[in-house]
Design an enzyme around this catalytic site. Sequence first.
Site, PDB file in Angstrom:
ATOM      1  N   GLY A 252      44.716  54.736  48.753  1.00 35.84           N
ATOM      2  CA  GLY A 252      44.731  53.324  49.116  1.00 35.84           C
ATOM      3  C   GLY A 252      45.671  53.066  50.266  1.00 35.84           C
ATOM      4  O   GLY A 252      46.330  52.032  50.348  1.00 35.84           O
TER       5      GLY A 252
ATOM      6  N   VAL B 256      38.479  57.743  44.712  1.00 34.52           N
ATOM      7  CA  VAL B 256      39.489  58.330  43.831  1.00 34.52           C
ATOM      8  C   VAL B 256      39.084  58.304  42.370  1.00 34.52           C
ATOM      9  O   VAL B 256      39.830  58.809  41.518  1.00 34.52           O
ATOM     10  CB  VAL B 256      40.863  57.656  43.996  1.00 34.52           C
ATOM     11  CG1 VAL B 256      41.420  57.897  45.388  1.00 34.52           C
ATOM     12  CG2 VAL B 256      40.793  56.173  43.673  1.00 34.52           C
TER      13      VAL B 256
ATOM     14  N   ASN C 143      48.069  54.951  44.615  1.00 39.01           N
ATOM     15  CA  ASN C 143      48.197  53.515  44.869  1.00 39.01           C
ATOM     16  C   ASN C 143      46.865  52.777  44.807  1.00 39.01           C
ATOM     17  O   ASN C 143      46.842  51.574  44.540  1.00 39.01           O
ATOM     18  CB  ASN C 143      48.839  53.332  46.260  1.00 39.01           C
ATOM     19  CG  ASN C 143      48.774  51.923  46.763  1.00 39.01           C
ATOM     20  OD1 ASN C 143      49.341  51.008  46.173  1.00 39.01           O
ATOM     21  ND2 ASN C 143      48.059  51.717  47.865  1.00 39.01           N
TER      22      ASN C 143
ATOM     23  N   TYR D 240      43.094  44.487  34.075  1.00 35.84           N
ATOM     24  CA  TYR D 240      44.145  45.082  34.908  1.00 35.84           C
ATOM     25  C   TYR D 240      45.244  45.680  34.036  1.00 35.84           C
ATOM     26  O   TYR D 240      45.669  46.826  34.227  1.00 35.84           O
ATOM     27  CB  TYR D 240      44.705  43.997  35.815  1.00 35.84           C
ATOM     28  CG  TYR D 240      45.621  44.450  36.924  1.00 35.84           C
ATOM     29  CD1 TYR D 240      45.372  45.596  37.669  1.00 35.84           C
ATOM     30  CD2 TYR D 240      46.741  43.689  37.268  1.00 35.84           C
ATOM     31  CE1 TYR D 240      46.205  45.989  38.703  1.00 35.84           C
ATOM     32  CE2 TYR D 240      47.581  44.059  38.301  1.00 35.84           C
ATOM     33  CZ  TYR D 240      47.311  45.212  39.019  1.00 35.84           C
ATOM     34  OH  TYR D 240      48.141  45.593  40.045  1.00 35.84           O
ATOM     35  N   VAL D 241      45.700  44.914  33.051  1.00 38.22           N
ATOM     36  CA  VAL D 241      46.749  45.383  32.147  1.00 38.22           C
ATOM     37  C   VAL D 241      46.279  46.594  31.349  1.00 38.22           C
ATOM     38  O   VAL D 241      47.029  47.562  31.166  1.00 38.22           O
ATOM     39  CB  VAL D 241      47.207  44.247  31.212  1.00 38.22           C
ATOM     40  CG1 VAL D 241      48.084  44.782  30.090  1.00 38.22           C
ATOM     41  CG2 VAL D 241      47.962  43.182  32.010  1.00 38.22           C
ATOM     42  N   ALA D 242      45.043  46.556  30.876  1.00 38.99           N
ATOM     43  CA  ALA D 242      44.519  47.691  30.102  1.00 38.99           C
ATOM     44  C   ALA D 242      44.539  48.966  30.925  1.00 38.99           C
ATOM     45  O   ALA D 242      44.956  50.035  30.452  1.00 38.99           O
ATOM     46  CB  ALA D 242      43.104  47.383  29.618  1.00 38.99           C
TER      47      ALA D 242
ATOM     48  N   LYS E 201      46.389  49.635  33.669  1.00 36.06           N
ATOM     49  CA  LYS E 201      47.737  50.046  34.048  1.00 36.06           C
ATOM     50  C   LYS E 201      48.550  50.539  32.851  1.00 36.06           C
ATOM     51  O   LYS E 201      49.400  51.421  32.997  1.00 36.06           O
ATOM     52  CB  LYS E 201      48.454  48.891  34.744  1.00 36.06           C
ATOM     53  CG  LYS E 201      47.879  48.541  36.114  1.00 36.06           C
ATOM     54  CD  LYS E 201      47.967  49.719  37.079  1.00 36.06           C
ATOM     55  CE  LYS E 201      47.590  49.310  38.493  1.00 36.06           C
ATOM     56  NZ  LYS E 201      47.694  50.444  39.454  1.00 36.06           N
TER      57      LYS E 201
END
Length: 251
Positions: free
Chosen positions: A14, A66, A92, A158-160, A162
């Site tokens: 990224g 990726v 990233n 997003y939380v799941a 990360k």
Amino acid sequence: MNIDLRGHLALVTGGTGQLGRAMCRTLAGCGADVAVHYHRDAAKAEELTAEMQAQGVRAMAIQGDVTAEADIRAMRDAVTAQLGAPDILVNNAVIQYAWTTVLEQDIAAYEGQFRSSVLQNVLMAQAFVPAMIARGGGRIIGINTECAMQNAPTQSAYVAGKRGMDGVLRVLAREIGPHQITVNQVAPGWMISENVPDDEQAAAYREGVPLLRRGTAQDIANMVAFLASDLAAFVSGQYISVSGGNVMPTI
């Protein structure tokens, strides 16, 4: 005390995004050679590569998905052939999607976050860590988020992703630590960006930050450079918030 990364090679996934560009430029400014990964923006990757080459370091642009094993292995082969084996990985890249509630979120968003947050880190480790082991050391730096600690409405996919990434990288830190390879995470707050300026809509967020301001991409790049350096040789397995104190990991 200076951060000296001469003789090291970093691969930043990224690399054409705002955070990615700042990290690439900062690593190059510390003397590292840099491979700039991009998915779609070839022109920006080539422009950034030329900029870093003008600073006197070796640099190249490398395209790939990726989330795809074949692409990552092709990236490894191309970078190794042109620059050598990277000993600094900055994972990233992440898939962007529209946030909404758990009840309304498209299942594809959860799958995308798993692939770009969890699977990317697994595939990058499988492709690049063997050469680090042979070298006798290396650095892996995953870009996480303060959202992983906030768990605010609409953040679920997003939380799941990360939080899954956090688990993988903590286990990896234990597994490859004996080879003097450190594994850490940098967790940005809501940073000022091209798409999200520091305007009045951000006032409520700023007021909740102990430093009463938002950070910049350079703040993240500075932490990445530190973790990539010998100064952080005894730092591993960490989730480091760079959020002005907005989130504070506890003991």
